[in-house]
Design a protein around this motif. Structure first.
Motif: not given
Length: 325
Positions: A147, A192, A162
């Protein structure tokens, strides 16, 4: 005397070596023999000596995982997805929480390495300050970033695109006639947050309004208060994650603002609560099962000695249109 592996082998009708390989998940065991061994182990309630097995094989069959905040619903469900994938390979997960604090993250990583984990899945809490401990861990065991990722670190990473996800949201809102947009996100201390901010600015224009705090419901509420105090609301509020969006929705509802009639609101992640929001939240879905499967596959390749396994994998997110936007 307790049940031994010799008893399991005898019940299954195989050699002790075959029983040992089957129970440890090693290759080279026929499927029918593996099933016989596992069935015999269940019938006899066999409990292997994990410590002795680890000493023999120099592996603990455990994977460490560090997340920034387990209370975040997105991270919680991502951990579940990873654990589910690891179970298929008969590996266990040891979980640690960094609380978005690089110093805590360092201690947690060192503790997991001291527990002799075979590999590490890390969601680094900071784009820069997580780099030192990540590099130190990678020097000892296979590591994959999940992530989030550290700037300039050349190791493996699996996550979503993203910027593409936020661009989808902006295009969707513009297509509905919501031309005046505001982005409510987190300060870009993690990758992110930075990518979603960049994606909004590229899609909506550098002059579009931006409010930055953190990835929390409380910040979403504060941001909504600030927007209401500033005057006429924008036509659309693009939130950096679903938790922020839930905070925005709750404050707007408290103040009698109608969504989507008065303002459209979107999120990012598609956590379980997104569909239950009032109104149901339009958001960007991260395919967590796919992300977890790719991460565990890549980690398995590294554990098997595949030097080409270190790479970045950006999975396409999906826009989920619901009532809020």
């Amino acid at each position: 005397m307790g049940v031994t592996i010799h008893d399991v082998a005898a019940r299954a009708g195989v050699s002790v070596a075959t029983a040992s390989r089957a129970l440890s998940g090693q290759r080279g065991v026929r499927a029918e023999n593996r099933e016989k061994v596992l069935a015999a182990a269940r019938e006899l309630d066999y409990e292997p000596n994990v410590v002795a097995a680890a000493l023999r094989s120099r592996t603990t069959h455990t994977i460490g995982m560090v997340v920034p905040r387990i209370g975040n619903p997105f991270f919680a469900t991502l951990v579940e997805s990873v654990e589910k994938q690891l179970q298929g390979g008969q590996r266990s997960l040891l979980l640690a929480n960094s609380h978005y604090e690089p110093e805590t993250e360092q201690r947690q990583v060192r503790a997991l390495l001291d527990r002799q984990v075979d590999a590490l899945i890390m969601i680094p809490c900071h784009r820069e300050r997580s780099g030192e401990v990540l590099a130190a861990a990678a020097a000892r065991v296979p590591v994959i970033q999940l992530d989030l990722r550290v700037d300039g670190f050349a190791g493996s990473w699996v996550g979503v695109d993203n910027e593409a996800g936020v661009s989808q949201v902006v295009r969707h809102l513009l297509g509905l006639g919501a031309n005046r947009l505001v982005f409510v996100g987190s300060r870009p201390t993690d990758s992110s947050a930075q990518a979603r901010l960049d994606g909004f600015r590229r899609a909506a224009g550098e002059g579009a309004d931006v409010l930055l705090g953190d990835f929390s419901k409380e910040w979403g509420q504060q941001a909504a208060e600030r927007l209401l105090a500033q005057g006429p609301l924008p036509e659309g509020i693009v939130c950096g994650n679903d938790t922020i969006a839930l905070g925005v929705l709750s404050e707007l509802a408290r103040r009698g603002v109608r969504v989507p009639e008065d303002v459209r609101v979107t999120g990012f992640d598609d956590i379980p609560y997104a569909e239950l929001a009032q109104p149901a939240l339009t958001t960007v879905r991260q395919p967590q099962e796919q992300i977890a499967a790719e991460a565990v596959r890549g980690l398995g390749a590294q554990l098997a000695g595949d030097e080409a396994a270190s790479r970045g994998v950006a999975i396409a997110p999906e826009l989920v249109v619901r009532a809020s936007g």
